[in-house]
Motif scaffolding. Structure first.
Motif, mmCIF file in Angstrom:
data_model
loop_
_atom_site.group_PDB
_atom_site.id
_atom_site.type_symbol
_atom_site.label_atom_id
_atom_site.label_comp_id
_atom_site.label_asym_id
_atom_site.label_seq_id
_atom_site.Cartn_x
_atom_site.Cartn_y
_atom_site.Cartn_z
ATOM 1 N N ASN A 88 36.600 36.223 43.013
ATOM 2 C CA ASN A 88 36.501 35.361 41.825
ATOM 3 C C ASN A 88 36.916 36.114 40.564
ATOM 4 O OD1 ASN A 88 34.270 36.784 40.799
ATOM 5 N ND2 ASN A 88 32.820 35.426 41.815
ATOM 6 N N SER A 89 37.071 35.363 39.508
ATOM 7 C CA SER A 89 37.601 35.939 38.264
ATOM 8 C C SER A 89 36.653 36.986 37.668
ATOM 9 C CB SER A 89 37.888 34.838 37.254
ATOM 10 O OG SER A 89 36.704 34.145 36.935
ATOM 11 N N PHE A 90 35.350 36.836 37.883
ATOM 12 C CA PHE A 90 34.402 37.829 37.369
ATOM 13 C C PHE A 90 34.657 39.197 37.992
ATOM 14 C CE2 PHE A 90 30.344 40.088 37.742
ATOM 15 C CZ PHE A 90 30.054 40.254 36.391
ATOM 16 N N ILE A 91 34.905 39.239 39.295
ATOM 17 C CA ILE A 91 35.180 40.510 39.985
ATOM 18 C C ILE A 91 36.483 41.103 39.451
ATOM 19 C CG2 ILE A 91 35.656 41.581 42.226
ATOM 20 C CD1 ILE A 91 32.739 40.693 41.825
ATOM 21 N N LYS A 92 37.487 40.279 39.236
ATOM 22 C CA LYS A 92 38.754 40.771 38.688
ATOM 23 C C LYS A 92 38.558 41.377 37.303
ATOM 24 C CE LYS A 92 41.725 37.603 41.207
ATOM 25 N NZ LYS A 92 42.695 36.511 41.144
ATOM 26 N N LYS A 93 37.780 40.703 36.463
ATOM 27 C CA LYS A 93 37.507 41.227 35.120
ATOM 28 C C LYS A 93 36.743 42.545 35.196
ATOM 29 C CE LYS A 93 37.365 36.746 32.860
ATOM 30 N NZ LYS A 93 36.499 35.732 32.241
ATOM 31 N N MET A 94 35.773 42.610 36.092
ATOM 32 C CA MET A 94 34.973 43.835 36.228
ATOM 33 C C MET A 94 35.831 44.985 36.774
ATOM 34 S SD MET A 94 31.998 43.283 35.014
ATOM 35 C CE MET A 94 31.012 44.606 35.634
ATOM 36 N N CYS A 95 36.744 44.697 37.679
ATOM 37 C CA CYS A 95 37.625 45.749 38.202
ATOM 38 C C CYS A 95 38.542 46.293 37.118
ATOM 39 C CB CYS A 95 38.436 45.227 39.386
ATOM 40 S SG CYS A 95 37.481 45.138 40.912
ATOM 41 N N ARG A 96 38.898 45.467 36.170
ATOM 42 C CA ARG A 96 39.701 45.933 35.039
ATOM 43 C C ARG A 96 38.905 46.885 34.151
ATOM 44 N NH1 ARG A 96 44.067 44.038 36.487
ATOM 45 N NH2 ARG A 96 44.729 41.890 36.540
ATOM 46 N N GLN A 97 37.593 46.851 34.279
ATOM 47 C CA GLN A 97 36.701 47.716 33.499
ATOM 48 C C GLN A 97 36.207 48.912 34.307
ATOM 49 O OE1 GLN A 97 36.211 47.231 30.247
ATOM 50 N NE2 GLN A 97 37.603 45.487 30.445
ATOM 51 N N LEU A 98 36.873 49.229 35.407
ATOM 52 C CA LEU A 98 36.429 50.300 36.302
ATOM 53 C C LEU A 98 36.231 51.619 35.566
ATOM 54 C CD1 LEU A 98 35.882 51.243 39.242
ATOM 55 C CD2 LEU A 98 38.300 51.835 39.360
ATOM 56 N N LYS A 99 37.175 51.985 34.731
ATOM 57 C CA LYS A 99 37.053 53.259 33.997
ATOM 58 C C LYS A 99 35.836 53.235 33.079
ATOM 59 C CE LYS A 99 41.267 53.383 32.292
ATOM 60 N NZ LYS A 99 42.491 53.850 31.641
ATOM 61 N N ILE A 150 46.826 52.665 37.093
ATOM 62 C CA ILE A 150 47.453 51.668 37.967
ATOM 63 C C ILE A 150 46.382 50.916 38.745
ATOM 64 C CG2 ILE A 150 48.927 51.366 40.001
ATOM 65 C CD1 ILE A 150 50.646 53.696 38.911
ATOM 66 N N ASN A 151 45.363 51.629 39.239
ATOM 67 C CA ASN A 151 44.272 50.976 39.971
ATOM 68 C C ASN A 151 43.579 49.912 39.120
ATOM 69 O OD1 ASN A 151 43.324 54.060 41.591
ATOM 70 N ND2 ASN A 151 44.618 52.440 42.384
ATOM 71 N N VAL A 152 43.444 50.191 37.853
ATOM 72 C CA VAL A 152 42.780 49.246 36.951
ATOM 73 C C VAL A 152 43.683 48.042 36.661
ATOM 74 C CG1 VAL A 152 41.897 48.979 34.597
ATOM 75 C CG2 VAL A 152 41.288 50.992 35.919
ATOM 76 N N GLN A 153 44.981 48.273 36.552
ATOM 77 C CA GLN A 153 45.922 47.193 36.236
ATOM 78 C C GLN A 153 46.135 46.253 37.419
ATOM 79 O OE1 GLN A 153 49.478 49.229 35.092
ATOM 80 N NE2 GLN A 153 48.561 50.103 33.254
ATOM 81 N N GLU A 154 46.192 46.809 38.619
ATOM 82 C CA GLU A 154 46.481 46.004 39.804
ATOM 83 C C GLU A 154 45.223 45.339 40.348
ATOM 84 O OE1 GLU A 154 50.056 48.291 42.062
ATOM 85 O OE2 GLU A 154 48.039 48.909 42.573
ATOM 86 N N PHE A 155 45.427 44.251 41.048
ATOM 87 C CA PHE A 155 44.355 43.630 41.818
ATOM 88 C C PHE A 155 44.995 43.049 43.063
ATOM 89 C CE2 PHE A 155 41.039 40.773 43.119
ATOM 90 C CZ PHE A 155 39.907 41.502 42.807
ATOM 91 N N PRO A 156 44.390 43.275 44.229
ATOM 92 C CA PRO A 156 45.003 42.784 45.486
ATOM 93 C C PRO A 156 45.213 41.274 45.485
ATOM 94 C CG PRO A 156 43.163 44.264 45.939
ATOM 95 C CD PRO A 156 43.149 43.995 44.463
ATOM 96 N N GLU A 157 46.389 40.884 45.899
ATOM 97 C CA GLU A 157 46.739 39.470 46.060
ATOM 98 C C GLU A 157 47.167 39.260 47.499
ATOM 99 O OE1 GLU A 157 46.324 37.139 43.777
ATOM 100 O OE2 GLU A 157 45.752 38.572 42.224
#
Length: 162
Positions: A88-99, A150-157
């Motif tokens: 879901n979009s919440f997980i995607k947003k949180m992954c962008r905040q990994l750092k 790159i890990n923060v920018q990408e998300f598996p599709e």
């Protein structure tokens, strides 16, 4: 091929064509989760379950503080385990905040060790110094690593079937 990917080979990509999570992220997680790792090692020791904890953490309060400081690491592991296509979009947003999540977890760990040293005299100066230097190195790595960026920018599709 984008210039940011020019130093990566086929082994650097996962099954969703994303760059695999940086090894440094896993090492930082090991550092943050050290209390839980010690606890896990002690639970698996059938002969004496308390000796490993007592050896690493002479004061039981230190062990509990280490577990408290590892909560950010648990959140990060949970987040990384949900990093997959269809999340879901919440997980995607949180992954962008990994750092930022790892930075907060490292800062919280440092803060707990600082409080344990200054207010409760449960840490040595040497341990506090080693802990501080390790955290500084980890933060520098997080914010300067191209792979982590790159890990923060990408998300598996989901990839199309061939």
């Amino acid at each position: 091929m984008s210039k940011q990917y020019e130093n990566f080979g086929p082994a650097d990509f996962d099954k969703f064509d994303c760059v695999k999570i940086a090894l440094g992220v896993y090492l930082i997680l090991l550092f943050i989760l050290r209390g839980y790792l010690i606890w896990l090692m002690s639970v698996t020791n059938m002969q004496d379950r308390v000796s490993i904890i007592a050896w690493v953490y002479p004061d039981p309060k230190l062990f509990y503080l280490s577990l408290l400081s590892g909560l950010g690491g648990i959140l990060t592991v949970f987040l990384l385990s949900l990093r997959r296509p269809g999340a879901n979009s919440f997980i995607k947003k949180m992954c962008r905040q990994l750092k930022n999540i790892l930075f907060i977890a490292l800062f919280f760990d440092w803060l707990i060790n600082l409080v344990a040293y200054y207010f409760w005299q449960m840490q040595s100066k040497e341990w506090l110094l080693i802990n501080s230097v390790t955290i500084i190195i980890a933060v520098i790595y997080l914010y300067s690593s191209k792979r982590v960026n790159i890990n923060v920018q990408e998300f598996p599709e989901k990839l199309p079937e061939k």
